[in-house]
Scaffold this active site. Structure first.
Site, short mmCIF file in Angstrom:
data_model
loop_
_atom_site.label_atom_id
_atom_site.label_comp_id
_atom_site.label_asym_id
_atom_site.label_seq_id
_atom_site.Cartn_x
_atom_site.Cartn_y
_atom_site.Cartn_z
N GLN A 192 18.19 -43.00 -11.67
CA GLN A 192 18.16 -43.41 -13.06
C GLN A 192 17.86 -44.91 -13.17
OE1 GLN A 192 22.04 -42.06 -14.43
NE2 GLN A 192 21.10 -40.32 -15.46
N VAL A 247 24.27 -46.70 -15.02
CA VAL A 247 23.58 -45.49 -14.61
C VAL A 247 24.40 -44.85 -13.50
CG1 VAL A 247 21.27 -46.20 -15.28
CG2 VAL A 247 22.12 -46.80 -13.01
N SER A 248 24.38 -43.51 -13.44
CA SER A 248 25.26 -42.80 -12.52
C SER A 248 24.58 -42.35 -11.23
CB SER A 248 25.87 -41.59 -13.22
OG SER A 248 24.86 -40.76 -13.75
N THR A 249 23.27 -42.39 -11.17
CA THR A 249 22.57 -42.00 -9.95
C THR A 249 21.52 -43.04 -9.61
OG1 THR A 249 20.86 -40.72 -11.12
CG2 THR A 249 22.88 -39.55 -10.51
#
Length: 224
Positions: free
Chosen positions: A36, A31-33
């Site tokens: 998330q 996940v990038s953030t």
């Protein structure tokens, strides 16, 4: 060697890899953030039969993906790396091809659930071969466009290259400041808003030291 050639250098690009599925499925999620959640990706990977799952909570633009490198190092010949989707693995087509190409050389399979890509099947291998050729084609177009733009700029008499970080006035100011013993290179660089390396690169004789810049004349010895 171009991207497509690298993909095919170890024999037929459509050859099966691994030749025999004797290992396990290893999942990788990302996940990038912070907002998330990994839950959906983990569920999909578990449903796909992954015996072990590695996960990163990092941006795709962030080169630091420790769990990905751990997963790739953990995999052995005959295993298969499984991801929920292609964008979870690579930051670009080139990055994706490089990673999957590395797995291919080690006899490790790759599967992306969302795109239904599976390098253990002829169709999946064909898609990746097309990806590699497309990436190389795009790279060549960019290089060609850049070269044509540079040629046109030169024909117009435009000066190319990075502009100087310091103006002539700033260089003269730096020399004046350096003539004062209390002023250090670091303090002058901060004042001008540049690094010490930039200052050394643009101010002639600075690296030789203060004495050489001041050109101190020693008094001549008086002889009888």
């Amino acid at each position: 060697m171009d991207t497509a050639a690298q993909w095919a250098e170890d024999g037929d690009a459509l050859d099966a890899f691994p030749a025999a599925l004797s290992g396990v499925k290893i999942g990788y999620a990302r996940v990038s953030t912070k907002g998330q959640l990994l839950d959906r990706q983990m569920t999909a990977l578990e449903a796909a039969g992954c015996a072990r799952i590695f996960a990163d909570k990092k941006s795709g633009k962030n080169a630091e993906r420790p769990e990905l490198w751990t997963a790739l190092d953990y995999a052995r010949t005959g295993d298969t790396i499984v991801v929920p989707s292609l964008d979870r693995l690579g930051r670009s087509i080139q990055d994706l091809i490089a990673i999957v190409g590395g797995l291919r050389k080690r006899g490790i399979g790759f599967t992306s659930l969302h795109e239904s890509l599976d390098t253990t099947t002829p169709g999946g291998r064909l898609v990746f071969h097309v990806f590699a050729a497309l990436a190389e084609f795009i790279r060549e177009l960019i290089v060609q466009g850049t070269n044509e733009g540079l040629a046109e700029a030169r024909a117009r008499g435009q000066k190319l290259g990075r502009p100087k970080s310091l103006t002539e006035e700033q260089i003269a100011h730096a020399l004046t400041l350096f003539a004062e013993p209390e002023n250090t290179v670091a303090s002058i660089a901060r004042l001008l808003g540049v690094s010490r390396g930039t200052l050394y690169a643009h101010v002639p004789g600075l690296a030789a030291g203060r004495a050489s810049l001041l050109k101190i004349d020693t008094p001549k010895e008086i002889t009888a």
